[in-house]
Enzyme design. Structure first.
Site, PDB file in Angstrom:
ATOM      1  CB  ILE A 102     -18.808   7.134  28.811  1.00 39.89           C
ATOM      2  CG1 ILE A 102     -19.852   8.195  28.445  1.00 39.89           C
ATOM      3  CG2 ILE A 102     -18.667   6.962  30.305  1.00 39.89           C
ATOM      4  CD1 ILE A 102     -21.274   7.849  28.859  1.00 39.89           C
ATOM      5  CB  CYS A 103     -17.354  11.451  29.791  1.00 41.74           C
ATOM      6  SG  CYS A 103     -17.372  13.180  30.290  1.00 41.74           S
ATOM      7  CB  ALA A 104     -12.745  12.914  30.112  1.00 38.09           C
ATOM      8  CE1 TYR A 123     -18.963  17.102  28.545  1.00 43.31           C
ATOM      9  CE2 TYR A 123     -17.029  18.422  28.030  1.00 43.31           C
ATOM     10  CZ  TYR A 123     -18.310  18.316  28.539  1.00 43.31           C
ATOM     11  OH  TYR A 123     -18.939  19.421  29.053  1.00 43.31           O
TER      12      TYR A 123
END
Length: 183
Positions: A102-104, A123
């Site tokens: 998740i995200c970066a 992200y």
């Protein structure tokens, strides 16, 4: 069912990591928190420290059902640079086991070439690292045995997607009711 391993490095995004660990444990899934740094105590991007269960060099991943990478910086970059984790992720995908980020952190999967021909999200701005992936921008994207999430705002939805993948829709429905996520 095997164990879900969640990987931590200094600078991890607390909301993403803790939502995954908490919600998986609420679903009665065995979860182990693994530090990829020499110390088992890891500090999040917002200053929250956590004592992980084990260090990556001392852990045995024979029962790995799923590997989960939370985002945050510089945490995701440290995950990206960890050769032991790189080998483990490749083996997990080769064995058709589940990997989630998740995200970066989806950049780790992209840099390893594990997202080629797959739908993925991350992200905003990190899509440039998703080599060969179809970037969707969705809050959560599931493509076979790969699950990706957009960022902190997607943390609960991401964690519930992990539970659904492992335990089914009925377990997610029960968790949503218990957590007051239904109207």
């Amino acid at each position: 069912m095997g164990t879900v391993y969640v990987f931590f490095a200094d600078g991890f995004e607390e909301m993403e990591a803790f939502a995954a660990v908490d919600i998986l444990r609420r679903a009665e899934v065995k979860v182990s928190m693994i530090s990829v740094t020499p110390d088992e105590i890891v500090k999040g991007v917002h200053g929250v420290s956590v004592l992980c269960d084990q260090n990556i060099v001392n852990a045995d991943f024979y029962d790995a059902e799923m590997l989960v990478l939370p985002g945050g910086l510089p945490g995701a970059q440290t995950l990206n640079d960890c050769e032991d984790l790189q080998r483990l992720l490749k083996k997990q995908v080769e064995n058709d086991k589940t990997v989630a980020a998740i995200c970066a952190a989806p950049m780790v999967l992209g840099n390893l070439g594990l997202l080629k021909g797959r739908r993925a999200t991350c992200y905003p701005g990190f899509d440039k690292y998703l080599e060969g992936a179809e970037y969707t921008g969705a809050m959560v994207e599931k493509d076979g045995n790969l699950i990706t999430g957009k960022g902190p705002g997607a943390a609960i939805e991401f964690a519930l997607a992990l539970v659904e993948h492992l335990c089914g829709k009925e377990k997610v429905k029960d968790l949503k009711n218990a957590m007051c996520l239904t109207r």
